[in-house]
Design an enzyme around this catalytic site. Structure first.
Site, PDB file in Angstrom:
ATOM      1  N   TYR A 129      -7.158  59.508 112.738  1.00 53.57           N
ATOM      2  CA  TYR A 129      -6.212  60.578 112.411  1.00 53.57           C
ATOM      3  C   TYR A 129      -4.882  60.065 111.874  1.00 53.57           C
ATOM      4  O   TYR A 129      -3.990  60.842 111.577  1.00 53.57           O
ATOM      5  CB  TYR A 129      -5.965  61.479 113.624  1.00 53.57           C
ATOM      6  N   LYS A 130      -4.740  58.751 111.734  1.00 53.83           N
ATOM      7  CA  LYS A 130      -3.508  58.191 111.167  1.00 53.83           C
ATOM      8  C   LYS A 130      -3.713  58.018 109.660  1.00 53.83           C
ATOM      9  O   LYS A 130      -3.690  58.986 108.908  1.00 53.83           O
ATOM     10  CB  LYS A 130      -3.167  56.884 111.861  1.00 53.83           C
ATOM     11  N   ARG A 141      10.813  54.614 113.262  1.00 54.98           N
ATOM     12  CA  ARG A 141       9.565  54.086 112.703  1.00 54.98           C
ATOM     13  C   ARG A 141       9.186  54.871 111.446  1.00 54.98           C
ATOM     14  O   ARG A 141       9.155  56.104 111.448  1.00 54.98           O
ATOM     15  CB  ARG A 141       8.474  54.199 113.772  1.00 54.98           C
ATOM     16  N   ASP A 194      -8.080  46.102 117.781  1.00 50.91           N
ATOM     17  CA  ASP A 194      -7.749  47.518 117.648  1.00 50.91           C
ATOM     18  C   ASP A 194      -7.107  47.696 116.270  1.00 50.91           C
ATOM     19  O   ASP A 194      -6.064  47.107 115.973  1.00 50.91           O
ATOM     20  CB  ASP A 194      -6.779  47.932 118.760  1.00 50.91           C
ATOM     21  N   PHE A 219      -0.710  48.453 122.155  1.00 45.32           N
ATOM     22  CA  PHE A 219      -0.485  49.847 122.497  1.00 45.32           C
ATOM     23  C   PHE A 219      -0.775  50.024 123.985  1.00 45.32           C
ATOM     24  O   PHE A 219      -1.822  49.581 124.475  1.00 45.32           O
ATOM     25  CB  PHE A 219      -1.392  50.755 121.673  1.00 45.32           C
TER      26      PHE A 219
END
Length: 398
Positions: free
Chosen positions: A210-211, A357, A185, A114
Site C-alpha cells: 500500500y506504499k 519525512r 523487509d 520498523f
C-alpha cells in the site's frame, strides 16, 4: 525507451494542486483501480458468486499478482505470493528461518528497523523459550555483529525514518559466510528502489503493497522465498490454503509445493483486485529508470532545502548507494511544521521524535513539484507559520 513520467502521472487520481510526498506511507489512487474493484464486486462477486473462485481466477490471484511484484523486486518467477499482512509474513519468514538453523538462538536486527518487525520477532522468540535472543545494534554496526551465533538477520532495507539504505548483497553475503540466513523487509523498497533479491542472495523477503505499490489502505503483503529453500521451509502458520490439497480437507497438514506453502488463509480478493489494477501503472517502467529519476528528485530536494531552510538538519544520507526514495529532515517542532505544510497542500508526514519525512515517487512527482515544495517549506519556516496551536495538537495518525 526512457520512461515518460508525465504519462505515468496521468494514471493517478491526485487532488488538484496537491504535492503528494507521502507515497512512502500510503500511495495515491491509480485511476484504473475503481473500475477494476467495481468489476470484482459487481461482475465477479455479484454475478458469479462462489463460482468466481474458478471462473474469475480468484484462487490463483495470490500467485499471479505475486509474479507481477517479483519483477519489481528482482525475484524469480514463481517465488512470490500475496496474502495476509506484513507482520504475518515477517512471522512466517522468521519462524521458517529459525527452523532451518536449529542449533542457533540469535536473531540480529538493528535499531533502525520498523518497530513492528521487532515486536513480531520478540513475541516469536519469547514463545520459543528464554534461550532465544533478539539482538539489536545500530544500523552501521550490523555487519560487524554477524557471527556464528546468529540464526538469521532481520533487516528492513530502507529505514522508515531516515531513508538510510542497507547494502543487501553485502550483508547477505556476510550472513551466509557465518552460516546464517537473511530476511529482508522491503516495505520501503518495493516500487521505490532497484531491489535485487535474487542477485543479492536473499533467503526471504517480505513487504507491504500500500506504499509505493499503491494497493490502497490495508492492501495485502507479499513474501518471497528463495527457490533453493522453497521446498524445505515449513511454515509455522500452516493455513489451509498452504496445504498441498486444500480441498481434500485432510486433518493432517502437508505443505504445498514451493511458495504455495506460504499461503495461510482465504485471500482478500477485493484488495488483490485493487493491487492488480494498480500494478498496471508499472507496465513499461524499468526499475533502473525509476531509481535514476528518484535520485534526481531527492538530490534536488536536499539541495533546495539545504540552501533555503537553514533551520533543518538532514537525516538522510547524501551517498546515493545508502539512500532510499525518501528524504528526512529534523526540526524540534517537526510535527507542527509538517501540519503547516499539509495545510498548504504539501503532504508528507512526521515520525517521532523530530523527523519530517518526504517520499519521492517518480511515477507522479517531478522537479516542478520539488521546487514548489521547497519554496513553501522555506516560507513556513521563515514566517514561523507553524507556530500555531492547531498545528501542535497531535492527531492519532502522524
Amino acid at each position: 525507451m526512457p520512461v515518460d513520467f508525465n504519462a505515468t502521472k496521468a494514471l493517478f487520481d491526485l487532488p488538484e494542486g496537491m504535492i503528494y510526498l507521502d507515497g512512502n506511507s500510503l500511495g495515491p489512487l491509480p485511476k484504473g483501480v475503481p473500475a477494476r474493484v467495481a468489476a470484482a464486486v459487481q461482475q465477479e462477486w455479484g454475478g458469479m458468486l462462489i463460482t468466481a473462485w474458478n471462473r474469475a481466477g480468484w484462487m490463483e490471484m495470490p500467485r499471479r499478482v505475486g509474479d507481477r511484484i517479483a519483477r519489481l523486486i528482482g525475484a524469480e518467477a514463481g517465488a512470490v505470493v500475496m496474502g495476509d499482512t506484513l507482520s504475518i509474513k515477517v512471522y512466517q519468514a522468521l519462524a521458517s528461518a529459525l527452523e532451518l538453523r536449529p542449533g542457533r538462538r540469535v536473531v540480529l536486527s538493528d535499531t533502525g528497523n520498523f518497530p513492528s518487525d521487532l515486536y513480531i520477532a520478540d513475541g516469536l522468540l519469547r514463545t520459543l523459550g528464554p534461550e532465544y535472543v533478539l539482538k539489536t545494534v545500530a544500523p552501521e554496526e550490523v555487519e560487524a555483529a554477524i557471527d556464528e551465533t546468529v540464526a538469521a538477520i532481520l533487516i528492513t532495507e530502507v529505514d522508515y525514518r531516515t531513508g538510510r539504505r542497507h547494502n543487501m548483497a553485502a550483508l547477505t553475503a556476510k550472513a551466509h559466510a557465518a552460516g546464517a540466513l537473511a530476511i529482508w523487509d522491503l516495505a520501503h523498497s518495493a516500487g521505490a528502489v532497484d531491489c535485487e533479491v535474487a542477485a543479492g542472495g536473499a533467503d526471504f523477503a517480505v513487504g507491504c503493497s500500500y506504499k509505493y505499490l499503491n494497493s490502497g489502505p490495508g492492501g495485502p503483503a507479499f513474501i518471497y522465498v528463495a527457490p533453493r529453500l522453497a521446498d524445505q521451509v515449513r511454515p509455522a502458520l500452516s493455513g489451509w490454503l498452504g496445504h498441498d490439497s486444500p480441498f481434500a480437507f485432510d486433518l493432517t497438514y502437508r505443505p504445498g509445493a514451493g511458495i504455495e506453502r506460504m499461503r495461510v488463509g482465504t485471500p482478500a480478493i477485493l484488495q488483490l483486485a485493487a493491487l492488480d489494477a494498480a500494478l498496471d501503472v508499472w507496465e513499461g517502467v524499468a526499475v533502473r529508470d525509476l531509481r535514476a529519476r528518484s535520485l534526481e528528485l531527492t538530490d534536488a530536494f536536499i539541495a533546495g532545502v539545504t540552501a533555503k531552510c537553514p533551520g533543518l538538519e538532514l537525516a538522510t544520507p547524501m551517498d546515493h548507494a545508502a539512500r532510499g526514495s525518501q528524504v528526512s529532515f529534523r526540526h524540534p517542532e517537526g510535527y507542527a511544521v509538517m501540519q503547516a505544510l499539509i495545510s498548504r497542500g504539501v503532504v508528507g508526514d512526521f515520525r517521532a521524535p523530530d523527523i519530517l519525512r518526504f517520499g519521492f515517487t517518480p511515477l507522479y512527482i517531478g522537479l516542478e513539484e520539488v521546487s514548489r515544495a521547497v519554496d513553501i517549506l522555506a516560507e513556513i519556516l521563515e514566517t514561523k507559520a507553524w507556530d500555531r496551536d492547531e498545528f501542535k495538537t497531535k492527531a492519532a495518525v502522524t
